[in-house]
Scaffold this motif. Structure first.
Motif, PDB file in Angstrom:
ATOM      1  N   LEU A 135      55.461 -70.070 -26.167  1.00 15.39           N
ATOM      2  CA  LEU A 135      55.447 -71.202 -27.180  1.00 15.39           C
ATOM      3  C   LEU A 135      56.400 -72.439 -26.897  1.00 15.39           C
ATOM      4  O   LEU A 135      57.603 -71.935 -26.732  1.00 15.39           O
ATOM      5  N   MET A 170      51.469 -71.591 -35.331  1.00 16.03           N
ATOM      6  CA  MET A 170      51.253 -70.926 -34.074  1.00 16.03           C
ATOM      7  C   MET A 170      51.304 -69.569 -33.989  1.00 16.03           C
ATOM      8  O   MET A 170      50.666 -68.837 -33.074  1.00 16.03           O
ATOM      9  N   ILE A 209      51.075 -65.283 -29.569  1.00 12.21           N
ATOM     10  CA  ILE A 209      52.170 -65.969 -29.286  1.00 12.21           C
ATOM     11  C   ILE A 209      53.168 -64.837 -28.854  1.00 12.21           C
ATOM     12  O   ILE A 209      53.269 -63.987 -29.695  1.00 12.21           O
ATOM     13  N   ILE A 236      59.831 -68.109 -26.757  1.00 14.85           N
ATOM     14  CA  ILE A 236      59.738 -69.385 -27.520  1.00 14.85           C
ATOM     15  C   ILE A 236      60.934 -70.647 -27.084  1.00 14.85           C
ATOM     16  O   ILE A 236      61.795 -69.945 -27.317  1.00 14.85           O
TER      17      ILE A 236
END
Length: 272
Positions: free
Chosen positions: A31, A96, A102, A107
């Protein structure tokens, strides 16, 4: 690839207009969060859209939202400040991670101009974020090195006093003829910022892209910022020759925009 707009509700009970881009049919996605600049939009003249599409092709999900008082946001711009911007990002990140598959270990985030300062503060609070992109970032401690009045401490102190007295300071925007309301918190938080110190502490992956002819945050300032990068970080600085603060979007030079996005996406895809 799927791109769509959505409205999220912040912890302050305000509405955040957002755009999400998702790869098709992928689980456990990396992400990337996107933070726009001062008085800008979540699309950043199309460059964030371009970047989101590049990342999606590599299986990376993205979300970008308008900060208070910007673009489609209905909040008063006087509530635009570092803390409220980061509050918005908390909402985007939570949405998210709870809605889609995810990978919490993959990230990252990017910030453009003032968005760069936001990113450096946000990654300080979120050590799980190990990758960042910085486009012409306002990454100095305080507001030093910024073009014009925003880099003048005496002027800033005067604005702060006016905001404290009247509840708001009306700022003539650098980029157009808008008058922008700025609250006390904007000045207090930006002037107290330790963004450059946070860059010096960050040991993850950093790509910083600058324009050689930036007259808002000059290359000299950005070179000074880059010199403080942590020696243990995977740090790349790239200069787009001939580019000003708009990286071609303001001067109709799409090759500069393409270079900006290509360098950034290649780095992110390699490390995230």
């Amino acid at each position: 690839m799927k791109t769509f707009d959505i409205e999220l509700v912040s912890k302050r009970n305000t509405t955040i207009p957002c755009t999400i881009t998702l790869p098709e049919g992928q689980e456990n996605m990396p992400l990337f969060l996107m933070a726009h600049g001062f008085c800008a939009t979540r699309h950043e003249n199309g460059t964030y859209k371009m970047l989101a599409e590049k990342l999606s092709e590599a299986g990376i999900a993205t979300i970008r939202g308008d900060f208070p008082g910007c673009n489609d946001s209905l909040e008063d711009h006087r509530y635009n400040n570092l803390e409220n911007d980061m509050d918005n990002l908390d909402t985007l990140l939570e949405h998210m991670c709870t809605t889609y598959s995810i990978d919490p270990n993959r990230i990252g985030m990017i910030g453009y101009s003032m968005g760069g300062k936001i990113v450096l503060h946000y990654t300080k609070r979120h050590p799980e974020i190990k990758t960042m992109g910085l486009w012409a970032p306002a990454a100095m401690n305080g507001m030093s090195g910024t073009h014009g009045n925003l880099g003048n401490i005496e002027w800033l102190n005067n604005c702060l006093e006016i905001a404290r007295r009247e509840g708001v300071f009306l700022y003539p925007n650098t980029f157009d003829d808008r008058i922008i309301p700025l609250g006390v918190e904007f000045f207090e938080q930006c002037m107290a910022s330790r963004a450059c110190d946070y860059l010096a502490e960050f040991e993850g992956n950093v790509v910083m892209v600058c324009g050689s002819k930036d007259d808002i945050i000059p290359l000299e300032t950005l070179n000074e910022v880059a010199s403080h990068a942590n020696p243990n970080a995977n740090f790349l600085q790239h200069v787009v020759e001939g580019a000003n603060h708009g990286f071609g979007a303001w001067t109709n030079e799409p090759h500069q925009m393409e270079e900006l996005v290509e360098v950034t996406s290649r780095f992110i895809i390699d490390v995230l």
